[in-house]
Enzyme design. Structure first.
Site, PDB file in Angstrom:
ATOM      1  CG  ASP A 172      -1.704   1.291   0.923  1.00 18.92           C
ATOM      2  OD1 ASP A 172      -2.639   1.435   0.125  1.00 18.92           O
ATOM      3  OD2 ASP A 172      -1.824   1.955   2.259  1.00 18.92           O
ATOM      4  CG  HIS A 221      -0.235   5.715   1.680  1.00 16.74           C
ATOM      5  ND1 HIS A 221       1.166   6.222   2.057  1.00 16.74           N
ATOM      6  CD2 HIS A 221      -1.393   6.254   2.929  1.00 16.74           C
ATOM      7  CE1 HIS A 221       1.380   6.696   3.032  1.00 16.74           C
ATOM      8  NE2 HIS A 221       0.482   6.360   3.605  1.00 16.74           N
TER       9      HIS A 221
HETATM   10  P1  NAD Z   1       2.053   2.135  16.671  1.00 13.98           P
HETATM   11  O1  NAD Z   1       3.400   3.613  17.602  1.00 13.98           O
HETATM   12  O2  NAD Z   1       1.016   1.850  17.676  1.00 13.98           O
HETATM   13  O3  NAD Z   1       2.949   1.429  16.215  1.00 13.98           O
HETATM   14  C1  NAD Z   1       3.878   0.899  15.457  1.00 13.98           C
HETATM   15  C2  NAD Z   1       5.176  -0.410  16.481  1.00 13.98           C
HETATM   16  O4  NAD Z   1       6.708  -0.488  15.951  1.00 13.98           O
HETATM   17  C3  NAD Z   1       5.298   0.037  18.426  1.00 13.98           C
HETATM   18  O5  NAD Z   1       5.468  -0.655  18.992  1.00 13.98           O
HETATM   19  C4  NAD Z   1       6.767   0.439  17.946  1.00 13.98           C
HETATM   20  O6  NAD Z   1       7.196  -0.386  19.226  1.00 13.98           O
HETATM   21  C5  NAD Z   1       7.083  -0.736  16.841  1.00 13.98           C
HETATM   22  N1  NAD Z   1       8.394  -0.778  16.392  1.00 13.98           N
HETATM   23  C6  NAD Z   1       9.114   0.290  16.786  1.00 13.98           C
HETATM   24  N2  NAD Z   1      10.650  -0.173  15.505  1.00 13.98           N
HETATM   25  C7  NAD Z   1      10.657  -1.449  15.269  1.00 13.98           C
HETATM   26  C8  NAD Z   1      11.423  -2.708  15.089  1.00 13.98           C
HETATM   27  N3  NAD Z   1      12.939  -1.750  14.769  1.00 13.98           N
HETATM   28  N4  NAD Z   1      10.864  -3.859  14.595  1.00 13.98           N
HETATM   29  C9  NAD Z   1       9.663  -4.383  15.363  1.00 13.98           C
HETATM   30  N5  NAD Z   1       9.169  -3.107  15.695  1.00 13.98           N
HETATM   31  C10 NAD Z   1       9.195  -2.110  15.397  1.00 13.98           C
HETATM   32  O7  NAD Z   1       2.078   2.513  15.106  1.00 13.98           O
HETATM   33  P2  NAD Z   1       0.868   2.611  14.585  1.00 13.98           P
HETATM   34  O8  NAD Z   1      -0.719   3.109  14.112  1.00 13.98           O
HETATM   35  O9  NAD Z   1       0.305   0.930  14.567  1.00 13.98           O
HETATM   36  O10 NAD Z   1       0.984   2.347  12.770  1.00 13.98           O
HETATM   37  C11 NAD Z   1       2.307   1.890  12.082  1.00 13.98           C
HETATM   38  C12 NAD Z   1       2.542   2.413  11.001  1.00 13.98           C
HETATM   39  O11 NAD Z   1       1.474   2.318  10.136  1.00 13.98           O
HETATM   40  C13 NAD Z   1       2.802   4.022  10.917  1.00 13.98           C
HETATM   41  O12 NAD Z   1       4.489   4.627  11.384  1.00 13.98           O
HETATM   42  C14 NAD Z   1       2.719   4.985  10.093  1.00 13.98           C
HETATM   43  O13 NAD Z   1       3.904   4.340   9.340  1.00 13.98           O
HETATM   44  C15 NAD Z   1       2.071   3.230   8.950  1.00 13.98           C
HETATM   45  N6  NAD Z   1      -0.160   3.980   8.782  1.00 13.98           N
HETATM   46  C16 NAD Z   1       0.348   3.491   7.483  1.00 13.98           C
HETATM   47  C17 NAD Z   1      -0.808   3.941   7.540  1.00 13.98           C
HETATM   48  C18 NAD Z   1      -1.834   3.736   5.988  1.00 13.98           C
HETATM   49  O14 NAD Z   1      -2.468   4.114   4.727  1.00 13.98           O
HETATM   50  N7  NAD Z   1      -1.079   3.248   4.559  1.00 13.98           N
HETATM   51  C19 NAD Z   1      -2.157   4.491   7.910  1.00 13.98           C
HETATM   52  C20 NAD Z   1      -1.298   4.750   9.624  1.00 13.98           C
HETATM   53  C21 NAD Z   1      -0.505   4.167   9.559  1.00 13.98           C
END
Ligand code: NAD
Length: 333
Positions: free
Chosen positions: A258, A295
């Site tokens: 995505d 996205h």
């Molecule tokens: P979040 O902050 O709740 O969770 C992120 C998790 O990743 C945390 O638990 C953190 O400890 C972990 N993390 C950090 N470094 C890491 C590593 N090296 N290996 C494994 N885990 C690691 O974030 P979320 O709300 O769950 O969102 C996750 C990601 O999704 C966001 O950072 C964003 O990039 C992406 N996102 C994409 C869309 C989309 O439309 N495609 C929308 C929202 C978010």
């Protein structure tokens, strides 16, 4: 406060207007993406509201601060595109929308898994041409398969619940394991074991200097032959050139994206009457076992309503001098 809303699409305007009805903020909706050339459009505004492919590098932030902007209000959870050091130096506050609907992204991720497995993108086209042959459409039961979830924050936990619901075993990797992921049914393990044992690997961690090209040639070699790799987080978590080689060799059996490393010049725009200049993206499109969406994982009505509401709360909190819960600290970089 007067706010310059960059990268405005009709749906952004609709949801922000609805959330801001009767409020005090004056939203200036601007279609262009924020960059060095368009920063001047924020003249007279105290805040800039930006999205994921806006340029919030040091030069642009300096231009905004020079015009009197004091707040960057992101309409996203991810903030990898903001130079936080430069923002701190320039006295700019940065706020985001940390969680607006983990369901939106997790459900889209599940949609990619299901579509890739059962080859829905191919059968849709076949049936339209009255080709009802099943050859080449063979899928597998998700029940009993192992899913590797990399990053067990809000979205990773939600995705874990969905996959456990299908009867999958979920292995998880996160430097900060959480009880909620365990409660959802995830078993924490090392990245090595996750890659070696998972039939499906799904990325849910943020893009940081440490996670840039987290999935590179070496990690792909560690994966199960024929693995399904899904990335709904940020494009640069994956080394796209290495993934293309993995698809060519068959090590990667399915790819769902995505997000894409170089999406900034492609996604969110209708480029259907233009010649595509990105040969890597074009190559991805040639594989029958690759499914790409632009996205759109966040794109549900609930998510847009929550993004708009939190963005307006962030503006109000900043204007009334409150720290607010959604500010990004320099330590978060
Ligand atoms: P979040 O902050 O709740 O969770 C992120 C998790 O990743 C945390 O638990 C953190 O400890 C972990 N993390 C950090 N470094 C890491 C590593 N090296 N290996 C494994 N885990 C690691 O974030 P979320 O709300 O769950 O969102 C996750 C990601 O999704 C966001 O950072 C964003 O990039 C992406 N996102 C994409 C869309 C989309 O439309 N495609 C929308 C929202 C978010």
């Amino acid at each position: 406060m007067r706010v310059a809303v960059f990268s405005t699409k009709p749906y952004d305007e609709e949801f922000l207007r609805k959330a801001g009805e009767g409020g005090v903020h004056e939203l200036r909706f601007l279609e262009p993406r924020l960059n060095r050339d368009t920063a001047a459009l924020a003249a007279g505004c105290g805040a800039v509201c930006a999205f994921v492919n806006d340029d919030l590098g040091a030069d642009v932030l300096a231009a905004l601060a020079g015009q009197g902007v004091r707040l960057i209000a992101l309409r996203s959870a991810g903030f990898n595109h903001v130079d936080l050091r430069a923002a701190a130096r320039l006295g700019l506050t940065v706020a985001r929308v940390p969680g607006y609907s983990p369901y939106s992204v997790a459900e889209h991720c599940a949609a990619l898994v299901l579509a890739l497995n059962r080859k829905i993108h191919r059968s849709y086209n076949r049936v339209r041409e009255h080709n009802f042959a099943l050859n080449g459409l063979l899928g597998f039961d998700l029940h009993g398969r192992t899913v590797g979830v990399v990053g067990t924050g809000k979205i990773g936990v939600c995705f874990t619940r969905i996959m456990v619901g299908f009867g999958c075993r979920v292995l998880a990797y996160d430097p900060y394991p959480s009880e909620s992921a365990r409660a959802a049914g995830a078993e924490y393990t090392s990245m090595e074991r996750l890659l070696a044992e998972s039939h499906i690997v799904s990325l849910h961690c943020p893009l940081t200097p440490e996670t840039f090209h987290l999935i590179d040639r070496e990690q792909i070699e560690r994966m199960r032959p024929g693995v399904m790799l899904v990335n709904t987080s940020r494009g640069a978590l994956v080394d796209t050139a290495a993934v293309i080689d993995g698809l060519k060799s068959g090590r990667i059996g399915y790819l769902g994206l995505d997000v894409y490393e170089e999406e900034a010049d492609l996604f969110f725009e209708d480029l259907s009457d233009q010649v595509l200049g990105d040969d890597v993206f074009a190559r991805l499109g040639t594989f029958p076992n690759v499914l790409i969406t632009g996205h759109q994982a966040f794109f549900t009505a609930e998510a847009l309503a929550n993004i708009a509401a939190t963005t307006l709360e962030n503006l109000t909190a900043f204007e009334s001098g409150e720290a607010g819960p959604n500010l990004i600290a320099l330590d978060d970089a």
